[in-house]
Design an enzyme around this catalytic site. Structure first.
Site, short mmCIF file in Angstrom:
data_model
loop_
_atom_site.label_atom_id
_atom_site.label_comp_id
_atom_site.label_asym_id
_atom_site.label_seq_id
_atom_site.Cartn_x
_atom_site.Cartn_y
_atom_site.Cartn_z
N GLU A 190 0.55 2.26 -5.14
CA GLU A 190 -0.09 2.65 -3.68
C GLU A 190 -0.38 4.36 -3.83
OE1 GLU A 190 1.34 3.28 0.91
OE2 GLU A 190 1.45 1.22 -0.17
N ASP B 281 9.53 -2.23 2.48
CA ASP B 281 9.07 -1.78 0.82
C ASP B 281 8.70 -2.76 0.08
OD1 ASP B 281 9.17 1.37 1.87
OD2 ASP B 281 11.52 0.71 2.21
N ASP C 201 5.58 0.64 -4.42
CA ASP C 201 5.34 1.34 -3.18
C ASP C 201 6.06 2.74 -3.16
OD1 ASP C 201 4.70 2.08 -0.40
OD2 ASP C 201 6.33 0.84 0.36
#
Length: 182
Positions: free
Chosen positions: A69, A141, A7
């Site tokens: 992502e 996160d 991420d």
């Protein structure tokens, strides 16, 4: 198969590693890489911290695949550009370590993990905890990164089946191409 999920973020990048055996998911590790200790005006140094951190994680845990992502467009174009550069540093570190990189949007991850695209951070954390049978909630996160890895584990199986079906379909249609009559 071992999957590393990322991420990306310029201040904090989350990572999560899972092992996949059939439909079984097993937690391996998760955490964050922080660039907050680097002077905020030093973008190249912050990108180096991200690159080196991802390289260290791949060396330590030896994943077979990775998933990152996809950056969404913010209202502030400057923030989007900075986030894109952080993501680029992460992807470059993965590719330089010969890892295949899959990409998923936050919406795809939320649907795969929580069942709907409007899931809040707390819902993602709770579902990741449940899916991986964790004793506590991961940080937001790290949960997003684990969610990206889980998404790849689920989608990867489907894509493999589709590729196999396309291969079977392709070989079957080739047989009848010239055998047509009026």
């Amino acid at each position: 198969m071992r999957i590393l999920g990322i991420d990306p973020g310029l201040n904090t990048t989350g990572f999560g590693i899972i092992d996949v055996d059939g439909h079984a998911l097993r937690y391996v590790a998760s955490g964050t890489i922080s660039t907050r200790s680097v002077t905020s005006g030093s973008l190249p140094q912050r990108l180096k911290v991200l690159f080196d951190g991802i390289a260290e994680i791949t060396e330590r845990y030896r994943p077979d695949a990775s998933a990152v992502e996809i950056v969404f467009v913010n209202v502030n174009p400057q923030s989007t550009l900075l986030l894109g550069q952080a993501r680029g540093a992460c992807v470059t570190a993965l590719v330089s370590n010969d890892l295949p990189v899959a990409e998923y949007t936050a919406l795809q991850m939320k649907k795969a993990v929580a069942g709907h695209g409007q899931a809040a951070k707390a819902q993602i954390q709770e579902m990741v905890k449940r899916l991986l049978d964790l004793p506590g909630l991961p940080g937001s996160d790290a949960a997003d990164a684990l969610g990206i890895a889980i998404t790849h584990a689920q989608v990867g199986r489907t894509l493999a089946r589709l590729a196999e079906a396309a291969t079977l379909s392709h070989s079957t249609t080739g047989r009848y191409r010239q055998g047509r009559s009026r």
